[in-house]
Design a protein around this motif. Structure first.
Motif, PDB file in Angstrom:
ATOM      1  N   UNK A  31       0.802  -1.200  -0.009  1.00 14.01           N
ATOM      2  CA  UNK A  31       0.077   0.030  -0.044  1.00 14.01           C
ATOM      3  C   UNK A  31       0.775   1.312   0.141  1.00 14.01           C
ATOM      4  N   UNK A  32       0.473   2.280  -0.525  1.00  9.67           N
ATOM      5  CA  UNK A  32       1.126   3.553  -0.512  1.00  9.67           C
ATOM      6  C   UNK A  32       0.784   4.247   0.724  1.00  9.67           C
ATOM      7  N   UNK A  33       1.661   4.387   1.574  1.00 10.54           N
ATOM      8  CA  UNK A  33       1.379   4.849   3.156  1.00 10.54           C
ATOM      9  C   UNK A  33       1.275   3.584   4.082  1.00 10.54           C
ATOM     10  N   UNK A  34       0.746   3.748   5.133  1.00  7.97           N
ATOM     11  CA  UNK A  34       0.969   2.758   6.162  1.00  7.97           C
ATOM     12  C   UNK A  34      -0.308   1.685   5.737  1.00  7.97           C
ATOM     13  N   UNK A  35      -0.066   0.544   6.417  1.00 10.39           N
ATOM     14  CA  UNK A  35      -0.860  -0.548   6.166  1.00 10.39           C
ATOM     15  C   UNK A  35      -0.115  -1.809   5.886  1.00 10.39           C
ATOM     16  N   UNK A  36      -1.173  -2.825   6.355  1.00 16.22           N
ATOM     17  CA  UNK A  36      -0.566  -4.021   5.923  1.00 16.22           C
ATOM     18  C   UNK A  36      -0.478  -4.238   4.286  1.00 16.22           C
ATOM     19  N   UNK A  37       0.444  -5.142   3.813  1.00 15.90           N
ATOM     20  CA  UNK A  37       0.849  -5.383   2.613  1.00 15.90           C
ATOM     21  C   UNK A  37      -0.811  -6.137   2.095  1.00 15.90           C
ATOM     22  N   UNK A  38      -0.871  -6.414   0.744  1.00 12.93           N
ATOM     23  CA  UNK A  38      -1.833  -6.902   0.294  1.00 12.93           C
ATOM     24  C   UNK A  38      -1.348  -8.169  -0.623  1.00 12.93           C
ATOM     25  N   UNK A  39      -1.929  -9.288  -0.416  1.00 13.66           N
ATOM     26  CA  UNK A  39      -1.791 -10.372  -1.435  1.00 13.66           C
ATOM     27  C   UNK A  39      -2.975 -10.047  -2.363  1.00 13.66           C
ATOM     28  N   UNK A  40      -2.737  -9.903  -3.665  1.00 16.13           N
ATOM     29  CA  UNK A  40      -3.513  -9.538  -4.500  1.00 16.13           C
ATOM     30  C   UNK A  40      -3.900 -10.539  -5.511  1.00 16.13           C
ATOM     31  N   UNK A  41      -5.286 -11.135  -5.382  1.00 20.08           N
ATOM     32  CA  UNK A  41      -5.562 -12.355  -6.455  1.00 20.08           C
ATOM     33  C   UNK A  41      -6.298 -11.456  -7.485  1.00 20.08           C
ATOM     34  N   UNK A  42      -6.120 -12.054  -8.794  1.00 21.47           N
ATOM     35  CA  UNK A  42      -6.825 -11.573  -9.897  1.00 21.47           C
ATOM     36  C   UNK A  42      -7.065 -12.570 -11.026  1.00 21.47           C
ATOM     37  N   UNK A  43      -8.228 -12.277 -11.729  1.00 24.37           N
ATOM     38  CA  UNK A  43      -8.606 -13.406 -12.793  1.00 24.37           C
ATOM     39  C   UNK A  43      -9.362 -12.614 -13.729  1.00 24.37           C
ATOM     40  N   UNK A  44      -9.216 -13.466 -14.896  1.00 27.17           N
ATOM     41  CA  UNK A  44     -10.057 -12.709 -16.002  1.00 27.17           C
ATOM     42  C   UNK A  44     -11.420 -13.040 -16.172  1.00 27.17           C
ATOM     43  N   UNK A  45     -11.722 -14.188 -15.694  1.00 25.70           N
ATOM     44  CA  UNK A  45     -13.159 -14.623 -15.902  1.00 25.70           C
ATOM     45  C   UNK A  45     -13.559 -15.020 -14.565  1.00 25.70           C
TER      46      UNK A  45
END
Length: 154
Positions: A31-45
């Protein structure tokens, strides 16, 4: 701990909290700034992002919580490339800015650091995700183009 060990723990944290986790590609986002990081899941469908906050200090244990943010064509209010990352806002008021890099340097909490300090040990690990980060940036371009095409037809 090395980058592959951390990547495996982050995958486990995501998998433990998402029902259909196998449908998603993953990247680490800061994240830009403070906070826990993200595990970002992404999918097309269907076209969507799942932003899963991860408290690195809690690893390898994974508290299960309802705090995953879902971003899809049905609930996105703003999706923008900021030049160094992305801004995401949903119609429910969720808002975040984050960056996805191919080689983020991550400061490990004490519980994940090696017990005996080595000569090169600065408490960080580099997470190698170059191909995944490139794929994610292509995905985000596609997501933004798809969203823009909906506005052009309205």
């Amino acid at each position: 701990m090395n980058g592959e060990d951390l990547k495996r723990m982050l995958r486990e944290a995501f998998d433990a909290r998402v029902f259909n986790y196998g449908d998603f590609n993953l990247v680490y986002g800061q994240p830009s700034g403070a906070g826990d990081p993200w595990v970002i899941g992404y999918r097309h469908q269907p076209l969507e992002l799942l932003l899963c906050p991860v408290d690195l200090e809690a690893l390898p244990e994974v508290p299960v919580g309802p705090d995953i943010a879902t971003v899809s064509l049905g609930n996105v209010a703003t999706l923008a490339d900021t030049g160094s990352g992305y801004q995401v806002e949903t119609v429910t008021g969720f808002r975040t800015w984050f960056e996805v890099s191919g080689t983020p340097r991550i400061l490990l909490p004490e519980n994940l650091r090696p017990t005996g300090p080595g000569p090169e040990d600065d408490g960080t690990v580099i997470l190698g995700q170059e191909p995944d980060a490139e794929d994610f940036h292509e995905f985000m371009s596609h997501f933004m183009d798809t969203l823009e095409s909906y506005y052009r037809t309205c």
